[in-house]
Design an enzyme around this catalytic site. Sequence first.
Site, PDB file in Angstrom:
ATOM      1  N   ASP A   1       0.908  -1.238  -0.029  1.00 18.96           N
ATOM      2  CA  ASP A   1      -0.060  -0.046   0.177  1.00 18.96           C
ATOM      3  C   ASP A   1       0.895   1.168   0.021  1.00 18.96           C
ATOM      4  O   ASP A   1       1.893   1.249   0.782  1.00 18.96           O
ATOM      5  CB  ASP A   1      -0.906   0.104   0.988  1.00 18.96           C
ATOM      6  CG  ASP A   1      -1.812   1.341   1.227  1.00 18.96           C
ATOM      7  OD1 ASP A   1      -2.708   1.077   0.707  1.00 18.96           O
ATOM      8  OD2 ASP A   1      -1.263   2.200   1.940  1.00 18.96           O
TER       9      ASP A   1
ATOM     10  N   TYR B   1       2.598  10.359  -0.689  1.00 21.01           N
ATOM     11  CA  TYR B   1       3.813   9.954   0.141  1.00 21.01           C
ATOM     12  C   TYR B   1       4.987  10.506  -0.189  1.00 21.01           C
ATOM     13  O   TYR B   1       5.622  10.218  -1.297  1.00 21.01           O
ATOM     14  CB  TYR B   1       3.791   8.534   0.433  1.00 21.01           C
ATOM     15  CG  TYR B   1       2.513   8.015   1.151  1.00 21.01           C
ATOM     16  CD1 TYR B   1       1.638   8.831   1.894  1.00 21.01           C
ATOM     17  CD2 TYR B   1       2.461   6.663   1.100  1.00 21.01           C
ATOM     18  CE1 TYR B   1       0.545   8.155   2.486  1.00 21.01           C
ATOM     19  CE2 TYR B   1       1.114   6.120   1.794  1.00 21.01           C
ATOM     20  CZ  TYR B   1       0.423   6.810   2.512  1.00 21.01           C
ATOM     21  OH  TYR B   1      -0.816   6.338   3.122  1.00 21.01           O
TER      22      TYR B   1
ATOM     23  N   SER C   1     -10.647   6.076   2.007  1.00 24.95           N
ATOM     24  CA  SER C   1      -9.859   6.112   3.234  1.00 24.95           C
ATOM     25  C   SER C   1     -10.391   7.251   4.327  1.00 24.95           C
ATOM     26  O   SER C   1     -10.711   8.179   3.640  1.00 24.95           O
ATOM     27  CB  SER C   1      -8.364   6.408   2.959  1.00 24.95           C
ATOM     28  OG  SER C   1      -7.557   6.557   4.366  1.00 24.95           O
TER      29      SER C   1
ATOM     30  N   GLN D   1      -9.870   2.444   4.416  1.00 25.80           N
ATOM     31  CA  GLN D   1      -8.685   2.304   4.869  1.00 25.80           C
ATOM     32  C   GLN D   1      -8.484   3.663   6.241  1.00 25.80           C
ATOM     33  O   GLN D   1      -8.227   4.842   6.025  1.00 25.80           O
ATOM     34  CB  GLN D   1      -7.506   2.620   4.025  1.00 25.80           C
ATOM     35  CG  GLN D   1      -6.195   2.487   4.658  1.00 25.80           C
ATOM     36  CD  GLN D   1      -4.987   2.795   3.688  1.00 25.80           C
ATOM     37  OE1 GLN D   1      -4.027   3.250   3.943  1.00 25.80           O
ATOM     38  NE2 GLN D   1      -4.943   2.257   2.806  1.00 25.80           N
TER      39      GLN D   1
ATOM     40  N   SER E   1      -1.854   2.144  11.008  1.00 31.02           N
ATOM     41  CA  SER E   1      -1.611   2.438  12.277  1.00 31.02           C
ATOM     42  C   SER E   1      -1.783   1.263  13.402  1.00 31.02           C
ATOM     43  O   SER E   1      -2.150   1.619  14.309  1.00 31.02           O
ATOM     44  CB  SER E   1      -1.674   3.738  12.900  1.00 31.02           C
ATOM     45  OG  SER E   1      -0.812   4.254  13.762  1.00 31.02           O
ATOM     46  N   PRO E   2      -1.900   0.014  13.129  1.00 29.24           N
ATOM     47  CA  PRO E   2      -2.100  -0.930  14.067  1.00 29.24           C
ATOM     48  C   PRO E   2      -1.210  -0.798  15.371  1.00 29.24           C
ATOM     49  O   PRO E   2      -1.798  -1.325  16.358  1.00 29.24           O
ATOM     50  CB  PRO E   2      -2.087  -2.252  13.291  1.00 29.24           C
ATOM     51  CG  PRO E   2      -1.075  -2.133  12.274  1.00 29.24           C
ATOM     52  CD  PRO E   2      -1.241  -0.595  12.032  1.00 29.24           C
TER      53      PRO E   2
ATOM     54  N   LYS F   1       7.973   0.891  23.767  1.00 31.32           N
ATOM     55  CA  LYS F   1       9.250   1.388  23.747  1.00 31.32           C
ATOM     56  C   LYS F   1       9.348   2.884  24.191  1.00 31.32           C
ATOM     57  O   LYS F   1      10.552   3.381  24.931  1.00 31.32           O
ATOM     58  CB  LYS F   1       9.961   1.505  22.399  1.00 31.32           C
ATOM     59  CG  LYS F   1       9.343   2.376  21.370  1.00 31.32           C
ATOM     60  CD  LYS F   1      10.095   2.180  19.942  1.00 31.32           C
ATOM     61  CE  LYS F   1       9.397   2.871  18.996  1.00 31.32           C
ATOM     62  NZ  LYS F   1      10.149   2.657  17.537  1.00 31.32           N
TER      63      LYS F   1
ATOM     64  N   ASN G   1       6.887  -8.192  12.566  1.00 33.26           N
ATOM     65  CA  ASN G   1       5.284  -7.857  12.358  1.00 33.26           C
ATOM     66  C   ASN G   1       4.749  -9.057  11.842  1.00 33.26           C
ATOM     67  O   ASN G   1       3.411  -9.031  12.065  1.00 33.26           O
ATOM     68  CB  ASN G   1       5.186  -6.538  11.841  1.00 33.26           C
ATOM     69  CG  ASN G   1       5.468  -5.386  12.613  1.00 33.26           C
ATOM     70  OD1 ASN G   1       5.419  -5.424  13.840  1.00 33.26           O
ATOM     71  ND2 ASN G   1       5.979  -4.105  11.821  1.00 33.26           N
TER      72      ASN G   1
END
Length: 334
Positions: free
Chosen positions: A49, A54, A152, A177, A206-207, A216, A295
């Site tokens: 994707d 971007y 989206s 999305q 952004s899961p 972290k 992941n």
Amino acid sequence: MEFRYLGNSGLKISEIIYGNWLTHGSQVENDTATECVHAALDVGITTFDTADAYANTVAEQVLGDALKSQRRASLEIFTKVYWPTGPKGHNDVGLSRKHILESIDGSLQRLGTDYVDLYQAHRYDHETPLEETMQAFADVVRAGKALYIGVSEWTADQLRAGHALAKELNIQLISNQPQYSMLWRVIEKQVVPTSGELGISQIVWSPVAQGVLTGKYKPGQQAPEGSRAADEKGGADAIRGFMRDEVLTAVQGLQPIADELGITMAQLAVAWVLQNQNVSGAIVGASRPEQVRSNAAAAGVRLSGDVMARIDETVGDVAQTDPALTVSPAKRPA
């Protein structure tokens, strides 16, 4: 890797989707980006994707170059249109017929492909008639430049209206999305039920909540050097809403759950979104190949009802659930 159907269609996609929003063309060098794409392929990810906006089109170019040696029919390539690109002129934004038809040609050229599997409206355009937008998308599909249409961050009402027009035009609107994670659950009350009714799936971004759900970031401590929260090129802005001590404290409470399951915090976060039956895939990004491999291990992980309840209890008070927070800009950016 496991695969799921996308919406009410025959298209199968990998549960884990590789996305290059904040990385390719901006945060990481092109060679590293290519290594990440190849790592994704190595672990069975077939769905990629991106979007023309971007890194102002550079991300599409980098992804296209990284995939050029692959068998096209074995991949599912998604991109998007809406935000400004290029010189950012008065017609270089939105979902007008002009912008859509020009943008798809630019995206295909940069991606090095004759078609994309899914072409998505990156946001809802309040200033262009929806009929014009959907007719342009229909023409893109009939020209063979896209196989399916998605959107989206559309609201439930916007999805319903877009789906009705797509049906009239005999094209398939099969996906939305949205942002979705343990900490951002605004789609659950309205978007998910409506989508289920219409045969639309969620492809969630952004899961891992921009990395916050990896654990972290510690409450009361400075963000680690080199992390997204410390990045001034855009990463810090994207993550700022989650960097509150009460959120970070709640997230630390997830560590024992992950430990008991023998998985990482990030894998727990990705597995959690995949428990939602309306979710077809979770988009993950990476700045290093090992992140991709880690992941991807969340694919196929099933969480029990007891585990899901413990997660709700741990993060419930800090999770955003208001459906009004679904992103839908009132007007186009200047």
